[in-house]
Design a protein around this motif. Structure first.
Motif, PDB file in Angstrom:
ATOM      1  N   SER A 110       0.828  -1.206   0.000  1.00  0.00           N
ATOM      2  CA  SER A 110       0.000   0.000   0.000  1.00  0.00           C
ATOM      3  C   SER A 110       0.866   1.262   0.000  1.00  0.00           C
ATOM      4  O   SER A 110       2.029   1.251   0.429  1.00  0.00           O
ATOM      5  CB  SER A 110      -0.921   0.015   1.227  1.00  0.00           C
ATOM      6  OG  SER A 110      -0.165   0.197   2.406  1.00  0.00           O
ATOM      7  N   TYR A 111       0.272   2.342  -0.446  1.00  0.00           N
ATOM      8  CA  TYR A 111       0.955   3.641  -0.391  1.00  0.00           C
ATOM      9  C   TYR A 111       1.225   4.035   1.059  1.00  0.00           C
ATOM     10  O   TYR A 111       2.260   4.628   1.361  1.00  0.00           O
ATOM     11  CB  TYR A 111       0.104   4.688  -1.109  1.00  0.00           C
ATOM     12  CG  TYR A 111       0.756   6.047  -1.228  1.00  0.00           C
ATOM     13  CD1 TYR A 111       1.973   6.211  -1.881  1.00  0.00           C
ATOM     14  CD2 TYR A 111       0.138   7.182  -0.698  1.00  0.00           C
ATOM     15  CE1 TYR A 111       2.565   7.454  -2.005  1.00  0.00           C
ATOM     16  CE2 TYR A 111       0.722   8.433  -0.824  1.00  0.00           C
ATOM     17  CZ  TYR A 111       1.941   8.569  -1.471  1.00  0.00           C
ATOM     18  OH  TYR A 111       2.518   9.820  -1.587  1.00  0.00           O
ATOM     19  N   ASP A 112       0.315   3.702   1.969  1.00  0.00           N
ATOM     20  CA  ASP A 112       0.530   3.984   3.389  1.00  0.00           C
ATOM     21  C   ASP A 112       1.784   3.291   3.922  1.00  0.00           C
ATOM     22  O   ASP A 112       2.510   3.847   4.751  1.00  0.00           O
ATOM     23  CB  ASP A 112      -0.675   3.544   4.215  1.00  0.00           C
ATOM     24  CG  ASP A 112      -1.752   4.614   4.308  1.00  0.00           C
ATOM     25  OD1 ASP A 112      -1.525   5.739   3.810  1.00  0.00           O
ATOM     26  OD2 ASP A 112      -2.826   4.333   4.864  1.00  0.00           O
ATOM     27  N   THR A 113       2.039   2.079   3.457  1.00  0.00           N
ATOM     28  CA  THR A 113       3.249   1.366   3.876  1.00  0.00           C
ATOM     29  C   THR A 113       4.497   2.127   3.445  1.00  0.00           C
ATOM     30  O   THR A 113       5.463   2.254   4.204  1.00  0.00           O
ATOM     31  CB  THR A 113       3.261  -0.052   3.285  1.00  0.00           C
ATOM     32  OG1 THR A 113       2.138  -0.775   3.770  1.00  0.00           O
ATOM     33  CG2 THR A 113       4.534  -0.800   3.660  1.00  0.00           C
ATOM     34  N   LEU A 114       4.470   2.644   2.223  1.00  0.00           N
ATOM     35  CA  LEU A 114       5.614   3.411   1.724  1.00  0.00           C
ATOM     36  C   LEU A 114       5.757   4.718   2.482  1.00  0.00           C
ATOM     37  O   LEU A 114       6.882   5.154   2.774  1.00  0.00           O
ATOM     38  CB  LEU A 114       5.449   3.670   0.228  1.00  0.00           C
ATOM     39  CG  LEU A 114       5.354   2.421  -0.661  1.00  0.00           C
ATOM     40  CD1 LEU A 114       5.172   2.820  -2.117  1.00  0.00           C
ATOM     41  CD2 LEU A 114       6.581   1.528  -0.504  1.00  0.00           C
ATOM     42  N   LEU A 115       4.639   5.362   2.801  1.00  0.00           N
ATOM     43  CA  LEU A 115       4.691   6.595   3.590  1.00  0.00           C
ATOM     44  C   LEU A 115       5.296   6.333   4.969  1.00  0.00           C
ATOM     45  O   LEU A 115       6.116   7.128   5.465  1.00  0.00           O
ATOM     46  CB  LEU A 115       3.294   7.191   3.744  1.00  0.00           C
ATOM     47  CG  LEU A 115       2.723   7.930   2.541  1.00  0.00           C
ATOM     48  CD1 LEU A 115       1.250   8.237   2.768  1.00  0.00           C
ATOM     49  CD2 LEU A 115       3.506   9.224   2.274  1.00  0.00           C
ATOM     50  N   LYS A 116       4.899   5.255   5.598  1.00  0.00           N
ATOM     51  CA  LYS A 116       5.430   4.914   6.915  1.00  0.00           C
ATOM     52  C   LYS A 116       6.945   4.729   6.846  1.00  0.00           C
ATOM     53  O   LYS A 116       7.690   5.232   7.703  1.00  0.00           O
ATOM     54  CB  LYS A 116       4.758   3.639   7.435  1.00  0.00           C
ATOM     55  CG  LYS A 116       5.170   3.242   8.855  1.00  0.00           C
ATOM     56  CD  LYS A 116       4.360   2.037   9.308  1.00  0.00           C
ATOM     57  CE  LYS A 116       4.801   1.562  10.692  1.00  0.00           C
ATOM     58  NZ  LYS A 116       4.483   2.538  11.760  1.00  0.00           N
ATOM     59  N   LEU A 117       7.414   4.020   5.817  1.00  0.00           N
ATOM     60  CA  LEU A 117       8.850   3.833   5.643  1.00  0.00           C
ATOM     61  C   LEU A 117       9.535   5.179   5.410  1.00  0.00           C
ATOM     62  O   LEU A 117      10.621   5.447   5.958  1.00  0.00           O
ATOM     63  CB  LEU A 117       9.112   2.892   4.468  1.00  0.00           C
ATOM     64  CG  LEU A 117      10.588   2.645   4.126  1.00  0.00           C
ATOM     65  CD1 LEU A 117      11.316   1.987   5.284  1.00  0.00           C
ATOM     66  CD2 LEU A 117      10.708   1.787   2.871  1.00  0.00           C
ATOM     67  N   PHE A 118       8.928   6.024   4.602  1.00  0.00           N
ATOM     68  CA  PHE A 118       9.480   7.352   4.335  1.00  0.00           C
ATOM     69  C   PHE A 118       9.686   8.141   5.627  1.00  0.00           C
ATOM     70  O   PHE A 118      10.780   8.622   5.919  1.00  0.00           O
ATOM     71  CB  PHE A 118       8.533   8.112   3.392  1.00  0.00           C
ATOM     72  CG  PHE A 118       8.777   9.591   3.328  1.00  0.00           C
ATOM     73  CD1 PHE A 118       9.852  10.101   2.622  1.00  0.00           C
ATOM     74  CD2 PHE A 118       7.921  10.484   3.976  1.00  0.00           C
ATOM     75  CE1 PHE A 118      10.087  11.483   2.561  1.00  0.00           C
ATOM     76  CE2 PHE A 118       8.130  11.850   3.919  1.00  0.00           C
ATOM     77  CZ  PHE A 118       9.218  12.360   3.206  1.00  0.00           C
ATOM     78  N   TRP A 119       8.632   8.257   6.433  1.00  0.00           N
ATOM     79  CA  TRP A 119       8.722   9.064   7.656  1.00  0.00           C
ATOM     80  C   TRP A 119       9.733   8.495   8.640  1.00  0.00           C
ATOM     81  O   TRP A 119      10.476   9.241   9.297  1.00  0.00           O
ATOM     82  CB  TRP A 119       7.356   9.169   8.319  1.00  0.00           C
ATOM     83  CG  TRP A 119       6.334   9.950   7.559  1.00  0.00           C
ATOM     84  CD1 TRP A 119       5.147   9.480   7.063  1.00  0.00           C
ATOM     85  CD2 TRP A 119       6.376  11.344   7.206  1.00  0.00           C
ATOM     86  NE1 TRP A 119       4.461  10.486   6.409  1.00  0.00           N
ATOM     87  CE2 TRP A 119       5.192  11.641   6.490  1.00  0.00           C
ATOM     88  CE3 TRP A 119       7.302  12.358   7.423  1.00  0.00           C
ATOM     89  CZ2 TRP A 119       4.913  12.913   5.994  1.00  0.00           C
ATOM     90  CZ3 TRP A 119       7.040  13.626   6.928  1.00  0.00           C
ATOM     91  CH2 TRP A 119       5.857  13.899   6.224  1.00  0.00           C
ATOM     92  N   GLU A 120       9.781   7.173   8.765  1.00  0.00           N
ATOM     93  CA  GLU A 120      10.632   6.557   9.782  1.00  0.00           C
ATOM     94  C   GLU A 120      12.091   6.430   9.356  1.00  0.00           C
ATOM     95  O   GLU A 120      12.941   6.085  10.185  1.00  0.00           O
ATOM     96  CB  GLU A 120      10.075   5.186  10.163  1.00  0.00           C
ATOM     97  CG  GLU A 120       8.722   5.276  10.870  1.00  0.00           C
ATOM     98  CD  GLU A 120       8.135   3.920  11.230  1.00  0.00           C
ATOM     99  OE1 GLU A 120       8.733   2.896  10.819  1.00  0.00           O
ATOM    100  OE2 GLU A 120       7.083   3.882  11.898  1.00  0.00           O
ATOM    101  N   SER A 121      12.389   6.729   8.098  1.00  0.00           N
ATOM    102  CA  SER A 121      13.752   6.552   7.592  1.00  0.00           C
ATOM    103  C   SER A 121      14.569   7.836   7.589  1.00  0.00           C
ATOM    104  O   SER A 121      15.719   7.836   7.133  1.00  0.00           O
ATOM    105  CB  SER A 121      13.713   5.976   6.169  1.00  0.00           C
ATOM    106  OG  SER A 121      13.140   4.681   6.171  1.00  0.00           O
TER     107      SER A 121
END
Length: 224
Positions: A110-121
């Motif tokens: 999901s796009y939300d999964t990618l967003l979560k990775l973005f913010w946490e990285s």
């Protein structure tokens, strides 16, 4: 010739380097890890997301490791200079930031999964820097490819701001803007930047997060 700015500051369109109508280099045809084409047109069932979170070498590796990501490539976005070179972007006179283009299958991730990775990285509160990397090209940004992605990115920023504030961090500086082909086109980076840490496993990686978990829900991908 161009000069390097000592203090990070975005140029105006008038101040920015003008660039050129054609690229200075060719982009490799295929991803060295995933094996798929780097540039489009992509299969119709795939979606595109553009993320800026500091040096794109380490950022790209974060995303190509995600199951459901079809291809990634690094480039420059958000500025004014056409077909820029790495040296021009580093001068601070293009307005671009270093970006990872992520092409993914929404039935698998999901796009939300990618967003979560973005913010946490990365640390999205640092402005024109990321750790020891200082300059406007290292600023945090999300360039969206649909109204749904725009809304999701904005909602995730608001949710992450709440927990960051509670953890003692300042305001998020991340820009969230449509990836408009006219206003904010994506320009691929030079061949040696593509999948850099696959070619150079011991190479520099300046990517590091705050250690604060992003609370956005990881929605199931379509079809699950």
């Amino acid at each position: 010739m161009f000069t390097y700015r000592r203090t990070p500051e975005l140029p105006t369109r008038e101040q920015a380097l003008k660039g050129r109508p054609t690229p200075m280099f060719e982009v490799p045809s295929r991803h060295t890890v995933l094996g798929n084409p780097l540039t489009g047109p992509y299969p119709e069932h795939l979606e595109v997301a553009d993320f800026a979170l500091g040096c794109f070498w380490g950022a790209e590796r974060k995303f190509w490791q995600v199951p459901g990501v079809w291809t990634t490539l690094v480039g420059y976005q958000g500025g004014f200079t056409e077909n820029p070179t790495y040296e021009e972007v580093c001068s601070g006179m293009t307005g671009h930031t270093e970006v990872v283009r992520v092409v993914f299958d929404p039935a698998q991730v999901s796009y939300d999964t990618l967003l979560k990775l973005f913010w946490e990285s990365h640390d999205p509160t640092q402005g024109f820097r990321q750790g020891n990397d200082v300059g406007t090209q290292y600023r945090s940004a999300v360039y969206t490819h649909s109204p749904a992605h725009q809304a999701a990115a904005e909602a995730s920023r608001a949710a992450y701001q709440q927990v960051l504030t509670g953890s003692g961090y300042g305001q998020i500086t991340t820009a969230i803007l449509p990836a408009d082909a006219t206003e904010r086109p994506f320009w691929p980076a030079e061949a040696y930047h593509q999948q850099y840490l696959d070619k150079n496993p011991a190479g520099y990686c300046g990517i590091g997060g705050t250690g604060v978990s992003c609370p956005i829900g990881v929605a199931p991908a379509r079809g699950e």
